[in-house]
Write a protein that holds these residues in place. Structure first.
Motif, PDB file in Angstrom:
ATOM      1  N   ASP A  87      -9.321   2.661   5.054  1.00 60.21           N
ATOM      2  CA  ASP A  87      -9.542   1.989   3.764  1.00 60.21           C
ATOM      3  C   ASP A  87     -10.101   0.576   3.945  1.00 60.21           C
ATOM      4  N   ASP A 126      -0.524   4.381  -1.662  1.00 63.49           N
ATOM      5  CA  ASP A 126      -1.585   5.085  -0.917  1.00 63.49           C
ATOM      6  C   ASP A 126      -0.981   6.003   0.143  1.00 63.49           C
ATOM      7  N   ARG A 177       0.825  -1.224   0.000  1.00 63.38           N
ATOM      8  CA  ARG A 177       0.000   0.000   0.000  1.00 63.38           C
ATOM      9  C   ARG A 177       0.860   1.276   0.000  1.00 63.38           C
TER      10      ARG A 177
END
Ligand code: GLU
Length: 285
Positions: free
Chosen positions: A198, A81, A78
């Motif tokens: 998320d 992100d 991730r």
């Protein structure tokens, strides 16, 4: 609201009874509410995370009889992100590059202390743009949140601690925390806050050692327009010496309990009822 909880081990060592207690509480809460229980591997720190500890953690959870929904989420997948969130804060003028070494910070006589150690004295907070650009090209740097400016944007923040009511967040007590490290693309605070949002986590259930971090997580949620989950910070499992377990306490590792022939499912049921093996106790810090 559908309940969604998670267990988020860092694969930097073996899981112990304290991890098991946390995982059991999060699993039990989700299952009792007909909700979901997710697993997240907090492997953001590439230099300390080891794949063998990921495998061992999954095996330990299976031994405890704890099943999780979907595939485990890996923080290492991730990074984009985290970078995007940092960019957003950069565009809001809320983060700055910091070139200080640990030694520089330790040498600053004026550094007061916060919940997690010495507060950053602010050396790099107001460097001129030209100096920043020149130094960034050649010097290793981390990114720090300008806490006072950030709090100026958000105003007062609070969260709900399940069973205890509303808590006031005090992000300024932590000073200008690091959001992206020299050696890792995101700090625990940034990665964990984004991931919980998320993943759709509705209830963050974790040890009371992390309650102070929630001050910072609330601030990041407000700055990044993320929802605020409910929080439950539980008592910590302590050993015979009354100190909370650490990864070095080999006798309390789940692997050693399993090797000693302990029934994992029975242990999970006991932990869920607040019953600990002889010699261990639950304590609030
Ligand atoms: N990975 C963290 C730890 O092992 C837990 C993070 C959290 O629950 O927010 O301490």
């Amino acid at each position: 609201m559908t309940m969604l909880t998670r267990f988020a081990p860092s694969p930097t060592g073996e899981l112990h009874l304290g991890h098991a207690y946390s995982a059991v509480l999060a699993h039990e809460a989700a299952r009792a509410a007909g909700g979901s229980f997710l697993l997240r591997i907090d492997d953001i720190d590439g230099s300390r995370s080891r794949e063998e500890f990921v495998d061992a953690s999954l095996a330990d959870l299976a031994w405890l009889g704890l099943d999780w929904d979907g595939d485990p989420v890996r923080q290492s997948s991730r990074l984009g992100d985290y970078a995007a969130a940092l960019d957003r804060l950069r565009h809001q003028g809320l983060v700055y590059p910091c070139f200080c070494t640990r030694a520089d910070i330790a040498a600053s006589l004026s550094a007061p202390h916060g919940p997690s150690g010495a507060l950053y004295p602010g050396t790099c907070r107001n460097l001129p743009e030209s100096t920043r650009a020149r130094r960034m090209a050649v010097e290793a740097h981390c990114w720090r949140l300008d806490a006072a400016r950030a709090v100026g944007r958000t105003g007062a923040l609070r969260w709900e601690e399940v069973g205890h009511g509303v808590r006031i967040a005090d992000p300024l007590a932590h000073g200008d925390i690091v959001l992206a490290r020299k050696d890792a693309p995101a700090s625990y605070h940034l990665a964990s806050t984004l991931d919980d949002a998320d993943m759709g986590v509705s209830h963050v259930i974790r040890g009371a050692d992390l309650i102070a971090s929630t001050d910072v997580h609330r601030l990041l949620q407000a700055l990044l327009d993320l929802p605020t989950p409910l929080y439950r910070h539980h008592a910590l499992v302590c050993g015979r010496d009354g100190k909370r377990l650490a990864k070095r306490d080999a006798a309390a590792s789940l692997a050693s309990l399993r090797a000693a022939g302990i029934d994992g499912r029975a242990l999970a049921a006991d932990l869920g009822a607040g019953r600990l093996p002889t010699g261990y106790s639950l304590q609030n810090p």
